[in-house]
Design a protein around this motif. Sequence first.
Motif: not given
Lengths: 282, 300
Positions: B36-37, B93-94, B127, B132-134, B136, B201, B283-284
């Motif tokens: 995971e990211r 997709h990011p 996105y 930013r959440r993952d 920082g 996905v 997760a998917f």
Amino acid sequence: MTKWTSRFAVAMIALLAVTGMAVKSAGANEKAEPDPQKSQYWTPIRQMMFGDREILDGKDILKVYLNTRADDASTVPVSVKAQIDQTPERYIKTVYLIVERNPSPAAGVFQFSPESGRAQVETRLRFEEYSFVRAVAEMSDGKLYMGTKWVKAAGGCSAPGGANRIPAHLVGQMKFRFADDTLEYKKPALVQLMIRHPNESALSSDFDADKVPQFVRSVSVTYAGKPVLSAEVDFSLSDNPSFRFFFVPEGEGELQAVVEDTHDKRYMHRMTITEGVPLPGS
Amino acid sequence: MGWLAAWFVASAALAVEIELEEVAPGHFVHRGTMEERSAENLGDQANIGFVVGERCVAVVDPGGSLAVGKALKAAMRKVTDKPVCHVVITHFHPDHFFGAAAFRESGVQFVAHAGYARTMAVRSRPYLNALRRDLGAAADGSEVIAPTMFVDKVATLDLGGRSLELRAWSVAHTDHDLTVFDASTGTLWLGDLLFVDHTPVVDGSIRGFLEVLDELARLPARVYVPGHGRTDAPWPDGLIPERDYLKLVLDETRAALKRKRTIEQAVDEVGTTEASRWVNFEAFHRRNVTTTYTELEWEE
């Protein structure tokens, strides 16, 4: 015609433009569940919707059911279920469903009556980011009760925008799906109202103030002319909005849904219900 | 495979290790992680790379963050000094597009499917917030870059002595999937139309995905690059596990709808036998069932 939701949405976007940006940095890296009492997002929403009215713990009045980890941020099933019976003496009049961190947090305002049997609705939500979901019940005596649930929207490429464009000629198409094969009069029946609609979002970064996004703003379901479900809704609901609820058919009658959107389009769907006659399912 | 060559380029300053593999002459691939990211992997999750022509280079997916894009560029500079003329983004997709800013300079065309812009408009903000959440502070500088060239159906990129055929597909993994094919070497870059080992996905249409896989299988590829994972299976056999998974999810979801299962019940019940076959299943997979259910519930 009331445009409460649209006005509210615009006001909320303006509100978030002021307060949302300020708190954004605080929430940006948050992974664990924050304290629901201390949410910086909730305070301005609460003020705007309920002023200084006291909001009591709702655990004996209503429950919010949601997966804590949302599988798909564009389609998160939610159920709000009353823990009390609707009686003429005491009943849930209104349920406010709020996704605190969405740009337009008021996802839906649902009206109930003593005839609703049980105040219960299931729908599907979009999540812009991790958020508390709050359901506030307004009682017939005016008291407010709240249930709260923290939801982590899934990561990866999951996002609130619907993946596919809905062909124009299908927009407004509706369908009733029943949980049972046949109905009995005077017994509560569970039905899902499905609406084909893009429910366009003002979440979009190319949001143009001159071009009102097309989303469903009101849903009204009646049976034999009597109200069953009445809701003011918003683009915090998923595309192809879905509502699952109970109604009590007193006798043969017509189940009718009327849906209006922000482009002043009005859609109608109806079917006649007869005891024992097979119902359309899936 | 004796003709393969591998370059190892690590840069502590960039914190992303880019290992390049030349899968066909002039086609360089870096395989992303299946984790995971996180702030540690900086969004280096997708298979990304570039194709070198006589005149210039085409990047195929710049990676999941500015750091990944920069590391890819640094690795590329050890292989070729030709200028970049195109950055092809297979879909919005990011893990595939956020590195684009590393390649922004005059003369570089950013190329995407004609349907890309709509999704970009709706999803850019969520996105960016999630990145930013993952990641920082390591997310700083990663941005959404608007494509400068759109592909409606097909397009050809001339790299000098080598042409790339771009094809825009109907709705499948997303509603704007783009593939890159080099007929001279028979090399096909599939983007996320193919997942190997990583749970496939569905962010478009499961029925469309299965149709597109049937069409893809008829392409005359000899070497192929999936969006995630690696395989030695000959073309088109490498499509089979993904196809079987999608078919199973489709059939079981359809059956669940027939039995009047709710969306929550279907998500708990459909396809669970596949769990041991795929990475990141939790997760998917549930999300795939959700997407499939909402697609099929209007079928009749």
